[in-house]
Motif scaffolding. Structure first.
Motif, PDB file in Angstrom:
ATOM      1  N   VAL A 144       6.572  -1.493  -4.541  1.00  0.00           N
ATOM      2  CA  VAL A 144       5.833  -0.291  -4.919  1.00  0.00           C
ATOM      3  C   VAL A 144       4.341  -0.524  -4.665  1.00  0.00           C
ATOM      4  O   VAL A 144       3.874  -1.663  -4.685  1.00  0.00           O
ATOM      5  CB  VAL A 144       6.078   0.085  -6.403  1.00  0.00           C
ATOM      6  N   PRO A 145       3.583   0.551  -4.415  1.00  0.00           N
ATOM      7  CA  PRO A 145       2.151   0.398  -4.174  1.00  0.00           C
ATOM      8  C   PRO A 145       1.469  -0.387  -5.297  1.00  0.00           C
ATOM      9  O   PRO A 145       1.730  -0.173  -6.478  1.00  0.00           O
ATOM     10  CB  PRO A 145       1.643   1.847  -4.117  1.00  0.00           C
ATOM     11  N   GLY A 146       0.628  -1.339  -4.887  1.00  0.00           N
ATOM     12  CA  GLY A 146      -0.119  -2.165  -5.822  1.00  0.00           C
ATOM     13  C   GLY A 146       0.552  -3.502  -6.126  1.00  0.00           C
ATOM     14  O   GLY A 146      -0.085  -4.402  -6.663  1.00  0.00           O
ATOM     15  N   GLY A 199       6.952  -9.885  -7.194  1.00  0.00           N
ATOM     16  CA  GLY A 199       7.056 -10.172  -8.628  1.00  0.00           C
ATOM     17  C   GLY A 199       7.697 -11.534  -8.814  1.00  0.00           C
ATOM     18  O   GLY A 199       7.311 -12.504  -8.173  1.00  0.00           O
ATOM     19  N   GLN A 200       8.704 -11.619  -9.661  1.00  0.00           N
ATOM     20  CA  GLN A 200       9.422 -12.874  -9.900  1.00  0.00           C
ATOM     21  C   GLN A 200      10.716 -12.962  -9.106  1.00  0.00           C
ATOM     22  O   GLN A 200      11.493 -13.900  -9.289  1.00  0.00           O
ATOM     23  CB  GLN A 200       9.724 -13.017 -11.406  1.00  0.00           C
ATOM     24  N   LEU A 248      14.059   0.234  -1.459  1.00  0.00           N
ATOM     25  CA  LEU A 248      12.989  -0.763  -1.499  1.00  0.00           C
ATOM     26  C   LEU A 248      12.113  -0.581  -2.734  1.00  0.00           C
ATOM     27  O   LEU A 248      11.724  -1.561  -3.380  1.00  0.00           O
ATOM     28  CB  LEU A 248      12.148  -0.693  -0.223  1.00  0.00           C
ATOM     29  N   MET A 249      11.815   0.666  -3.085  1.00  0.00           N
ATOM     30  CA  MET A 249      11.020   0.924  -4.286  1.00  0.00           C
ATOM     31  C   MET A 249      11.768   0.480  -5.536  1.00  0.00           C
ATOM     32  O   MET A 249      11.177  -0.087  -6.460  1.00  0.00           O
ATOM     33  CB  MET A 249      10.613   2.391  -4.366  1.00  0.00           C
ATOM     34  N   ILE A 305       0.842  -1.204   0.000  1.00  0.00           N
ATOM     35  CA  ILE A 305       0.000   0.000   0.000  1.00  0.00           C
ATOM     36  C   ILE A 305       0.877   1.253   0.000  1.00  0.00           C
ATOM     37  O   ILE A 305       0.721   2.121  -0.846  1.00  0.00           O
ATOM     38  CB  ILE A 305      -0.960   0.010   1.213  1.00  0.00           C
ATOM     39  N   THR A 306       1.779   1.368   0.959  1.00  0.00           N
ATOM     40  CA  THR A 306       2.667   2.537   1.039  1.00  0.00           C
ATOM     41  C   THR A 306       4.007   2.141   1.638  1.00  0.00           C
ATOM     42  O   THR A 306       4.142   1.092   2.250  1.00  0.00           O
ATOM     43  CB  THR A 306       2.075   3.659   1.932  1.00  0.00           C
ATOM     44  N   LEU A 307       4.972   3.025   1.468  1.00  0.00           N
ATOM     45  CA  LEU A 307       6.267   2.911   2.141  1.00  0.00           C
ATOM     46  C   LEU A 307       6.462   4.173   2.951  1.00  0.00           C
ATOM     47  O   LEU A 307       6.055   5.258   2.529  1.00  0.00           O
ATOM     48  CB  LEU A 307       7.414   2.801   1.130  1.00  0.00           C
TER      49      LEU A 307
END
Length: 89
Positions: A48-50, A70-71, A42-43, A22-24
């Motif tokens: 990242v959001p979503g 992700g992967q 981290l981003m 959701i957020t960082l």
């Protein structure tokens, strides 16, 4: 009446649980790592959001955690995971 989604931080997830970022926390820096901008890092890694994440493994108390985003799979320190707010599924 619609209930607000329950948010928690990534470090609170149990092994096998999934969620959505959701957020960082903005502008979090790690003094012990030379003052790097942890949130930005981290981003850049994909938190990242979503984005959907999955807790793979939790180390011993205070130890690192393994997370799939992700992967890719990453080992995060607990304080880094605590910067990421998620909505558990």
């Amino acid at each position: 009446m619609t209930l607000a989604p329950t948010l928690t931080t990534l470090d609170a997830l149990k092994a096998g649980q999934t969620g959505t970022v959701i957020t960082l926390q903005p502008n979090a820096t790690a003094e012990r790592d030379g003052g790097i901008d942890v949130s930005r890092r981290l981003m850049e890694l994909g938190f990242v959001p979503g984005e959907r994440i999955r807790m793979l493994k939790r180390g011993l108390t205070g130890g690192p955690i393994a997370v799939k985003v992700g992967q890719s799979t990453f080992a995060l320190r607990r304080f880094e995971a605590a910067l990421i707010s998620i909505q558990p599924e």
